[in-house]
Design a protein around this motif. Structure first.
Motif, PDB file in Angstrom:
ATOM      1  N   MET A   1       0.657  -1.232   0.045  1.00 41.77           N
ATOM      2  CA  MET A   1      -0.067   0.188  -0.067  1.00 41.77           C
ATOM      3  C   MET A   1       0.897   1.269  -0.051  1.00 41.77           C
ATOM      4  SD  MET A   1      -2.981  -1.267  -0.297  1.00 41.77           S
ATOM      5  CE  MET A   1      -3.899   0.444   0.059  1.00 41.77           C
ATOM      6  N   LEU A   2       2.372   1.297  -0.082  1.00 35.02           N
ATOM      7  CA  LEU A   2       3.051   2.436  -0.100  1.00 35.02           C
ATOM      8  C   LEU A   2       3.495   2.843  -1.422  1.00 35.02           C
ATOM      9  CD1 LEU A   2       5.519   1.431   2.751  1.00 35.02           C
ATOM     10  CD2 LEU A   2       3.708   3.128   2.803  1.00 35.02           C
ATOM     11  N   TYR A   3       2.608   2.184  -2.527  1.00 35.48           N
ATOM     12  CA  TYR A   3       2.973   2.648  -3.733  1.00 35.48           C
ATOM     13  C   TYR A   3       2.737   4.045  -4.167  1.00 35.48           C
ATOM     14  CZ  TYR A   3       3.791  -2.155  -5.282  1.00 35.48           C
ATOM     15  OH  TYR A   3       4.043  -3.374  -5.360  1.00 35.48           O
ATOM     16  N   PRO A   4       1.524   4.673  -3.272  1.00 39.24           N
ATOM     17  CA  PRO A   4       1.122   6.226  -3.616  1.00 39.24           C
ATOM     18  C   PRO A   4       2.433   6.927  -2.967  1.00 39.24           C
ATOM     19  CG  PRO A   4      -0.864   4.938  -2.679  1.00 39.24           C
ATOM     20  CD  PRO A   4       0.229   3.981  -2.829  1.00 39.24           C
ATOM     21  N   VAL A   5       2.814   6.561  -1.956  1.00 34.92           N
ATOM     22  CA  VAL A   5       4.327   7.393  -1.276  1.00 34.92           C
ATOM     23  C   VAL A   5       5.361   7.200  -2.379  1.00 34.92           C
ATOM     24  CG1 VAL A   5       5.815   7.195   0.601  1.00 34.92           C
ATOM     25  CG2 VAL A   5       3.273   6.781   0.841  1.00 34.92           C
ATOM     26  N   TYR A   6       5.658   6.021  -2.976  1.00 37.58           N
ATOM     27  CA  TYR A   6       6.877   6.041  -3.824  1.00 37.58           C
ATOM     28  C   TYR A   6       6.508   6.893  -5.183  1.00 37.58           C
ATOM     29  CZ  TYR A   6       7.775   1.673  -1.204  1.00 37.58           C
ATOM     30  OH  TYR A   6       8.027   0.651   0.071  1.00 37.58           O
ATOM     31  N   MET A   7       5.225   6.964  -5.578  1.00 37.86           N
ATOM     32  CA  MET A   7       4.932   7.734  -6.836  1.00 37.86           C
ATOM     33  C   MET A   7       5.170   9.341  -6.432  1.00 37.86           C
ATOM     34  SD  MET A   7       1.396   5.968  -8.164  1.00 37.86           S
ATOM     35  CE  MET A   7       1.405   7.194  -9.497  1.00 37.86           C
ATOM     36  N   ALA A   8       4.833   9.392  -5.190  1.00 33.81           N
ATOM     37  CA  ALA A   8       4.859  11.123  -4.630  1.00 33.81           C
ATOM     38  C   ALA A   8       6.297  11.271  -4.742  1.00 33.81           C
ATOM     39  CB  ALA A   8       4.135  11.271  -3.380  1.00 33.81           C
ATOM     40  N   LEU A   9       7.279  10.608  -3.977  1.00 36.40           N
ATOM     41  CA  LEU A   9       8.559  10.703  -3.965  1.00 36.40           C
ATOM     42  C   LEU A   9       9.166  10.642  -5.239  1.00 36.40           C
ATOM     43  CD1 LEU A   9       9.402   8.367  -0.945  1.00 36.40           C
ATOM     44  CD2 LEU A   9       9.603  10.843  -0.703  1.00 36.40           C
ATOM     45  N   ALA A  10       8.634   9.814  -5.958  1.00 37.16           N
ATOM     46  CA  ALA A  10       9.422   9.700  -7.381  1.00 37.16           C
ATOM     47  C   ALA A  10       9.130  11.111  -8.066  1.00 37.16           C
ATOM     48  CB  ALA A  10       9.050   8.492  -8.078  1.00 37.16           C
ATOM     49  N   ILE A  11       8.016  11.633  -8.142  1.00 40.72           N
ATOM     50  CA  ILE A  11       7.750  12.977  -8.698  1.00 40.72           C
ATOM     51  C   ILE A  11       8.570  14.056  -8.033  1.00 40.72           C
ATOM     52  CG2 ILE A  11       5.698  14.660  -8.924  1.00 40.72           C
ATOM     53  CD1 ILE A  11       3.835  12.559  -9.089  1.00 40.72           C
ATOM     54  N   GLY A 197       5.850  19.686 -11.217  1.00 40.37           N
ATOM     55  CA  GLY A 197       6.134  18.826  -9.847  1.00 40.37           C
ATOM     56  C   GLY A 197       4.852  19.085  -9.286  1.00 40.37           C
ATOM     57  N   MET A 198       4.564  20.189  -8.785  1.00 39.91           N
ATOM     58  CA  MET A 198       3.508  20.440  -7.794  1.00 39.91           C
ATOM     59  C   MET A 198       2.077  20.183  -8.377  1.00 39.91           C
ATOM     60  SD  MET A 198       4.769  24.056  -5.700  1.00 39.91           S
ATOM     61  CE  MET A 198       6.247  23.941  -4.959  1.00 39.91           C
ATOM     62  N   THR A 199       1.922  20.512  -9.860  1.00 39.80           N
ATOM     63  CA  THR A 199       0.795  20.070 -10.497  1.00 39.80           C
ATOM     64  C   THR A 199       0.475  18.683 -10.325  1.00 39.80           C
ATOM     65  OG1 THR A 199       0.853  22.122 -11.678  1.00 39.80           O
ATOM     66  CG2 THR A 199      -0.364  20.203 -12.592  1.00 39.80           C
ATOM     67  N   LEU A 200       1.370  17.923 -10.676  1.00 39.19           N
ATOM     68  CA  LEU A 200       1.249  16.608 -10.705  1.00 39.19           C
ATOM     69  C   LEU A 200       1.081  15.995  -9.327  1.00 39.19           C
ATOM     70  CD1 LEU A 200       4.202  15.423 -13.282  1.00 39.19           C
ATOM     71  CD2 LEU A 200       1.529  15.362 -13.606  1.00 39.19           C
ATOM     72  N   SER A 201       1.464  16.673  -8.371  1.00 38.63           N
ATOM     73  CA  SER A 201       1.593  16.115  -6.830  1.00 38.63           C
ATOM     74  C   SER A 201       0.054  16.353  -6.481  1.00 38.63           C
ATOM     75  CB  SER A 201       2.458  16.705  -5.993  1.00 38.63           C
ATOM     76  OG  SER A 201       3.894  16.543  -6.422  1.00 38.63           O
ATOM     77  N   SER A 202      -0.396  17.464  -7.002  1.00 40.80           N
ATOM     78  CA  SER A 202      -1.840  18.026  -6.755  1.00 40.80           C
ATOM     79  C   SER A 202      -2.827  17.054  -7.226  1.00 40.80           C
ATOM     80  CB  SER A 202      -2.102  19.304  -7.002  1.00 40.80           C
ATOM     81  OG  SER A 202      -1.075  20.286  -6.446  1.00 40.80           O
ATOM     82  N   VAL A 203      -2.706  16.543  -8.429  1.00 39.65           N
ATOM     83  CA  VAL A 203      -3.468  15.530  -9.113  1.00 39.65           C
ATOM     84  C   VAL A 203      -3.261  14.101  -8.188  1.00 39.65           C
ATOM     85  CG1 VAL A 203      -3.916  14.334 -10.982  1.00 39.65           C
ATOM     86  CG2 VAL A 203      -3.155  16.695 -11.375  1.00 39.65           C
ATOM     87  N   LEU A 204      -2.202  13.698  -7.790  1.00 39.26           N
ATOM     88  CA  LEU A 204      -2.063  12.566  -7.177  1.00 39.26           C
ATOM     89  C   LEU A 204      -2.683  12.644  -5.722  1.00 39.26           C
ATOM     90  CD1 LEU A 204      -0.569   9.743  -6.957  1.00 39.26           C
ATOM     91  CD2 LEU A 204       1.327  11.127  -6.181  1.00 39.26           C
ATOM     92  N   LEU A 205      -2.515  13.739  -5.298  1.00 41.33           N
ATOM     93  CA  LEU A 205      -3.092  14.016  -3.785  1.00 41.33           C
ATOM     94  C   LEU A 205      -4.583  14.017  -4.013  1.00 41.33           C
ATOM     95  CD1 LEU A 205      -1.030  16.811  -2.072  1.00 41.33           C
ATOM     96  CD2 LEU A 205      -0.956  14.245  -1.613  1.00 41.33           C
ATOM     97  N   VAL A 206      -5.036  14.533  -4.902  1.00 43.25           N
ATOM     98  CA  VAL A 206      -6.601  14.590  -5.274  1.00 43.25           C
ATOM     99  C   VAL A 206      -7.297  12.917  -5.249  1.00 43.25           C
ATOM    100  CG1 VAL A 206      -8.650  15.177  -6.602  1.00 43.25           C
ATOM    101  CG2 VAL A 206      -6.743  16.743  -6.140  1.00 43.25           C
TER     102      VAL A 206
END
Length: 383
Positions: A1-11, A197-206
């Motif tokens: 379940m840590l894949y979203p964290v890995y994605m955020a860290l990768a971005i 990066g902030m735009t993609l991170s915002s999309v991921l957070l939503v």
């Protein structure tokens, strides 16, 4: 379940670190080429009337051609008039010439004290006009175009044009100091990359908010998304301030190295002054540039001399090295005094800059990691 964290860290890793650092190396390379070009100009002779007269005589007696290359020259002068949209007349003390901006940008050196980043590159299309009397340094290939002297871009050598508002003497040292970014990380690529990066991170957070995930996962992803501002909050702010201080200090050492090496450009770089008390080098416009070691404990220095920018020990006990022109009116051949062996000073400044840059990087990393970990711990404690 840590894949979203890995994605955020990768971005965060890609857009907040990798791309900005790549942009920093690109910007650093561009300004390194600028400083190299400035040094190359000092090897070009000053343009004089006899050079134009000789070229005109050759043009008249040689093959019929509307455009004849005269050679590589420098010209210090002032803007006299605009000619069309891409040319200006520059009036020097002895001779005037046209400058063709068709494939050339204008570098504008800020007035005042010399400092890193105090110069701006402006594409000619963005320059609406130049006031009459603006001081100009132009260097590069000179052509006779239908009998008129024109500085223009050449496939073998780019034209360099600088506008400035200071004395001609010391201008080359000012350009070398100014032609180094105050902070390579903050460049055009960085600004675009942070925004993406902030735009993609915002999309991921939503997306993560709409998913049924552990709150800890969403929190870790959120902290990764706001990495650029994490370093600006206490207690990591202390490490960030330390990073800024160390970076500025490293920049000063790099500038010191550049300026201490500047008068050595006319001499063979064997890396030492051991056994050498005096040396002479011919200047491109005539005369000589003299390197002379002064005895320790000397009671006076030549009038009008400039000391090394940094690290010059005070008092009479230091050994001084004098660089001075003889029988020359070339502003690029400046009278300079350096305390100690300039080769040794340059190497020492280079080593110190490298060590301090590494320490600055560690301080910045500590600012981010400290706040990231503490923010997560505080969130877990409260919630």
């Amino acid at each position: 379940m840590l894949y979203p964290v890995y994605m955020a860290l990768a971005i965060a890793f890609l857009f907040y670190l990798v791309i900005p650092i790549a942009g920093a190396f690109k910007a650093r390379g561009q300004w390194r080429r600028f400083r190299k070009r400035v040094l190359e100009l000092s090897y070009h002779p000053l343009l004089r009337y006899r050079d134009l007269a000789a070229a005109e005589a050759y043009r008249r007696g040689g093959p019929v051609s509307p455009r004849v290359r005269v050679g590589r020259f420098r010209l210090y002068g002032k803007v006299e008039a605009m000619v069309g949209k891409e040319k200006i007349w520059v009036r020097g003390r002895r001779v005037s010439a046209l400058v063709d901006f068709a494939h050339t940008a204008l570098f504008v050196l800020e007035a005042g004290e010399s400092r890193a980043g105090a110069i701006e590159r402006m594409p000619w299309r963005s320059v609406s006009s130049l006031e009459e009397g603006t001081k100009i340094l132009v260097g590069g290939s000179l052509f006779l175009d239908h009998g008129e002297p024109v500085f223009a871009d050449d496939p073998d050598e780019a034209l360099l044009v600088v506008s400035y508002d200071r004395d001609d003497e010391g201008l080359f040292a000012d350009l070398i100091a100014a032609g180094r970014p105050a902070n390579e990380y903050w460049n055009s690529a960085t600004r675009i990359s942070l925004a993406i990066g902030m735009t993609l991170s915002s999309v991921l957070l939503v997306y993560l908010v709409a998913r049924d995930l552990f709150p800890s996962v969403r929190t870790l992803a959120f902290l990764a998304a706001i990495t650029p501002v994490l370093a600006l909050s206490p207690p990591g702010l202390g490490f960030f301030i330390l990073y800024r201080s160390l970076w500025r200090r490293a920049l000063l050492f790099r500038m010191e190295r550049d300026l201490v090496e500047l008068p050595l450009r006319y001499f063979s770089r064997n890396g030492s002054l051991a056994g050498l008390s005096e040396a002479r080098a011919g200047l491109p416009s005539g005369g000589s540039y003299v390197l002379r070691r002064l005895p320790k404990g000397g009671s006076s220095l030549p009038s009008g001399s400039i000391r090394g920018m940094l690290g010059a020990p005070e008092g009479r006990g230091a050994e001084w090295v004098l660089f001075a022109p003889e029988d020359s009116d070339d502003p690029a051949a400046e009278t300079v005094i350096v305390a100690g062996d300039p080769y040794a000073l340059a190497r020492a400044a280079d080593r110190k800059a490298l060590i301090i840059v590494f320490a600055a990087a560690l301080a910045f990393a500590a600012a981010v990691v400290t706040n990231y970990v503490l923010a997560f711990i505080v969130w877990r404690t409260i919630f």
